[in-house]
Design an enzyme around this catalytic site. Sequence first.
Site, PDB file in Angstrom:
ATOM      1  N   GLU A 228      46.274  41.577  43.855  1.00 43.86           N
ATOM      2  CA  GLU A 228      46.338  41.776  42.393  1.00 43.86           C
ATOM      3  C   GLU A 228      44.961  41.392  41.867  1.00 43.86           C
ATOM      4  O   GLU A 228      44.662  40.206  41.736  1.00 43.86           O
ATOM      5  CB  GLU A 228      47.408  40.859  41.793  1.00 43.86           C
ATOM      6  CG  GLU A 228      48.813  41.124  42.278  1.00 43.86           C
ATOM      7  CD  GLU A 228      49.446  42.332  41.614  1.00 43.86           C
ATOM      8  OE1 GLU A 228      48.813  42.918  40.713  1.00 43.86           O
ATOM      9  OE2 GLU A 228      50.557  42.689  42.000  1.00 43.86           O
ATOM     10  N   CYS A 262      43.861  39.655  33.280  1.00 46.91           N
ATOM     11  CA  CYS A 262      43.470  40.789  34.126  1.00 46.91           C
ATOM     12  C   CYS A 262      43.707  42.104  33.410  1.00 46.91           C
ATOM     13  O   CYS A 262      42.881  43.002  33.455  1.00 46.91           O
ATOM     14  CB  CYS A 262      44.229  40.736  35.438  1.00 46.91           C
ATOM     15  SG  CYS A 262      45.997  40.539  35.217  1.00 46.91           S
TER      16      CYS A 262
HETATM   17  P1  NAP Z   1      38.436  34.351  41.858  1.00 53.22           P
HETATM   18  O1  NAP Z   1      37.134  33.699  41.765  1.00 53.22           O
HETATM   19  O2  NAP Z   1      38.591  35.493  42.780  1.00 53.22           O
HETATM   20  O3  NAP Z   1      39.484  33.200  42.223  1.00 53.22           O
HETATM   21  C1  NAP Z   1      40.854  33.465  42.430  1.00 53.22           C
HETATM   22  C2  NAP Z   1      41.348  32.592  43.558  1.00 53.22           C
HETATM   23  O4  NAP Z   1      40.741  33.024  44.773  1.00 53.22           O
HETATM   24  C3  NAP Z   1      40.976  31.114  43.398  1.00 53.22           C
HETATM   25  O5  NAP Z   1      42.008  30.340  43.953  1.00 53.22           O
HETATM   26  C4  NAP Z   1      39.716  31.004  44.248  1.00 53.22           C
HETATM   27  O6  NAP Z   1      39.490  29.704  44.705  1.00 53.22           O
HETATM   28  C5  NAP Z   1      40.075  31.919  45.383  1.00 53.22           C
HETATM   29  N1  NAP Z   1      38.961  32.471  46.122  1.00 53.22           N
HETATM   30  C6  NAP Z   1      37.895  33.147  45.648  1.00 53.22           C
HETATM   31  N2  NAP Z   1      37.112  33.556  46.663  1.00 53.22           N
HETATM   32  C7  NAP Z   1      37.702  33.126  47.798  1.00 53.22           C
HETATM   33  C8  NAP Z   1      37.371  33.211  49.176  1.00 53.22           C
HETATM   34  N3  NAP Z   1      36.289  33.864  49.602  1.00 53.22           N
HETATM   35  N4  NAP Z   1      38.203  32.632  50.076  1.00 53.22           N
HETATM   36  C9  NAP Z   1      39.306  31.986  49.661  1.00 53.22           C
HETATM   37  N5  NAP Z   1      39.670  31.864  48.388  1.00 53.22           N
HETATM   38  C10 NAP Z   1      38.881  32.433  47.456  1.00 53.22           C
HETATM   39  O7  NAP Z   1      38.954  34.871  40.472  1.00 53.22           O
HETATM   40  P2  NAP Z   1      38.818  34.184  39.085  1.00 53.22           P
HETATM   41  O8  NAP Z   1      37.512  34.545  38.527  1.00 53.22           O
HETATM   42  O9  NAP Z   1      39.162  32.760  39.179  1.00 53.22           O
HETATM   43  O10 NAP Z   1      39.999  34.917  38.314  1.00 53.22           O
HETATM   44  C11 NAP Z   1      39.780  35.974  37.491  1.00 53.22           C
HETATM   45  C12 NAP Z   1      39.962  37.301  38.205  1.00 53.22           C
HETATM   46  O11 NAP Z   1      41.322  37.423  38.611  1.00 53.22           O
HETATM   47  C13 NAP Z   1      39.693  38.435  37.262  1.00 53.22           C
HETATM   48  O12 NAP Z   1      39.007  39.448  37.916  1.00 53.22           O
HETATM   49  C14 NAP Z   1      41.089  38.876  36.877  1.00 53.22           C
HETATM   50  O13 NAP Z   1      41.146  40.178  36.405  1.00 53.22           O
HETATM   51  C15 NAP Z   1      41.838  38.662  38.154  1.00 53.22           C
HETATM   52  N6  NAP Z   1      43.285  38.551  37.909  1.00 53.22           N
HETATM   53  C16 NAP Z   1      44.098  39.565  38.323  1.00 53.22           C
HETATM   54  C17 NAP Z   1      45.465  39.527  38.065  1.00 53.22           C
HETATM   55  C18 NAP Z   1      46.377  40.641  38.512  1.00 53.22           C
HETATM   56  O14 NAP Z   1      47.577  40.426  38.545  1.00 53.22           O
HETATM   57  N7  NAP Z   1      45.883  41.809  38.847  1.00 53.22           N
HETATM   58  C19 NAP Z   1      45.999  38.444  37.380  1.00 53.22           C
HETATM   59  C20 NAP Z   1      45.144  37.430  36.960  1.00 53.22           C
HETATM   60  C21 NAP Z   1      43.782  37.494  37.237  1.00 53.22           C
HETATM   61  P3  NAP Z   1      38.334  28.779  44.048  1.00 53.22           P
HETATM   62  O15 NAP Z   1      38.697  28.586  42.625  1.00 53.22           O
HETATM   63  O16 NAP Z   1      38.422  27.522  44.863  1.00 53.22           O
HETATM   64  O17 NAP Z   1      37.047  29.524  44.243  1.00 53.22           O
END
Ligand code: NAP
Length: 460
Positions: A228, A262
Amino acid sequence: MSYQSLNPATGKLLKKFDELTDKELETKIATAETCFATWRKKTYAERAVIVAKAAAILRTKADEFAHTMTLEMGKRISEARGEVEFSANILAYYAKNAERFLAPVKLHPSLGEGHMESSPIGVVFCVEPWNFPYYQLARVAGPHLMAGNVVLVKHAGIVPQCAIAFEKLWIEAGAPAGLYTNLLISHDQSDRVVDDPRIKGVALTGSVAAGRSIAARAGKNLKPSSMELGGSDAFIVLEDADLEHTIKWAVWGRMYNTGQTCCAAKRFIVVDKLADKFLDKFQGALAALKAGDPLDEKTTLGPLSSEQALLDLLKQVDGAVSHGAKLIMGGKRVDRPGSYMEPTILTDIKPENPAFREEFFGPVALFFRVKDEDQAIALANDSDFGLGGSVFTKDIARGSKVASRVETGMMFINNISWSDAELPFGGIKDSGYGRELGDMGIQEFVNKKLVRYVSAEAPL
Ligand code: NAP
């Protein structure tokens, strides 16, 4: 130190947490696997007792849960309370309906009889984002636990208190050890969890970059995954839209959760005939929002989730402007303590501008003027993302046709209701694959097994 709780409304550090050692992580994985061996054998009714209890506790302690969320990531308190309530609804929904969703389905082969049956697959690893600190967790815990799986959850680094509160919820609800486990782990440790043969499925909600990394890892291990990811949803306004109604949704669609959703409305695509009026009223409504303490019910503009999120977004807006976009309002941090950003509108974003294809995760609206409905749809589809979108028109049949032509996983007509426990949620293209919520959300990590009975002799 990657897990720290910091109030973005004040910049004050609340608490720091150590990551798990590898040994502690190993114990937690082993406990989860042991738990699965018994949990899988429980009846749906037995599982439902615990999942429904967790829902009830969320409702009883809604203020406490909401308060932690507001302190930790700045969500306005009324929205935070709404999220806790919604999380409870999701858990209650799966407690009630899981057995029906996963009931055997009779098949009608040309010879003999057959059916499909569903069984759990084991430990599911879930990686979740900070923007909905409980709802995202309920979205995976509700369906997967009711299906008979157990979950290990890596939450985002900036919401450790919410992550811990949600784990405690399960203990209080009477869950056996290992049913729901919060993991304060690094990305490297997360990679090793994905590789671990005891993990049978991987669910991620987060950015495209995280999706690429974790989906690739899951794929290498031939494990099912659901992704997602981000979005840049179009908010299409046709010439026959009710402007007052549309403006209210435009403001809510862009500003709910300070724009950090998102499937928020991110690209406002307005047919020429209404464009000037829309822009004028939209600008006026955004300008009326007042930055303040997110714990104060009267505040209408909360902070972004972190200082880094604010700095990244300001830089992204500058980048858009340096590539030719026009800034018609906002674009700066609010002059007060905390990580607040002014509501911002950018226009004149040409396809060559990197901003044209980017996700703006905060209170920044991209505005596009188009000739007609066809041009609106073409522009909506000219995106790497395909999460959701909306269309505003007084003619529902017309709206429905437009919805069918927009290439996304979800479309809303005259509203952006986003999400309901009953409605499958998810996207296509760079917005990911798989669905959460609804009857589809519980099918992602179950074995769909064919059983066929035929009394014929084997052919020679
Ligand atoms: P993010 O940086 O990708 O982080 C999301 C989760 O993934 C966090 O727990 C993060 O941990 C972890 N993570 C990131 N890179 C990783 C890796 N290489 N290995 C393991 N874990 C990893 O996203 P964000 O910026 O916090 O959240 C916003 C994004 O989420 C936006 O793009 C939004 O659109 C999307 N989103 C999508 C939905 C949907 O249902 N489609 C819903 C909500 C949000 P850390 O914090 O420890 O880095």
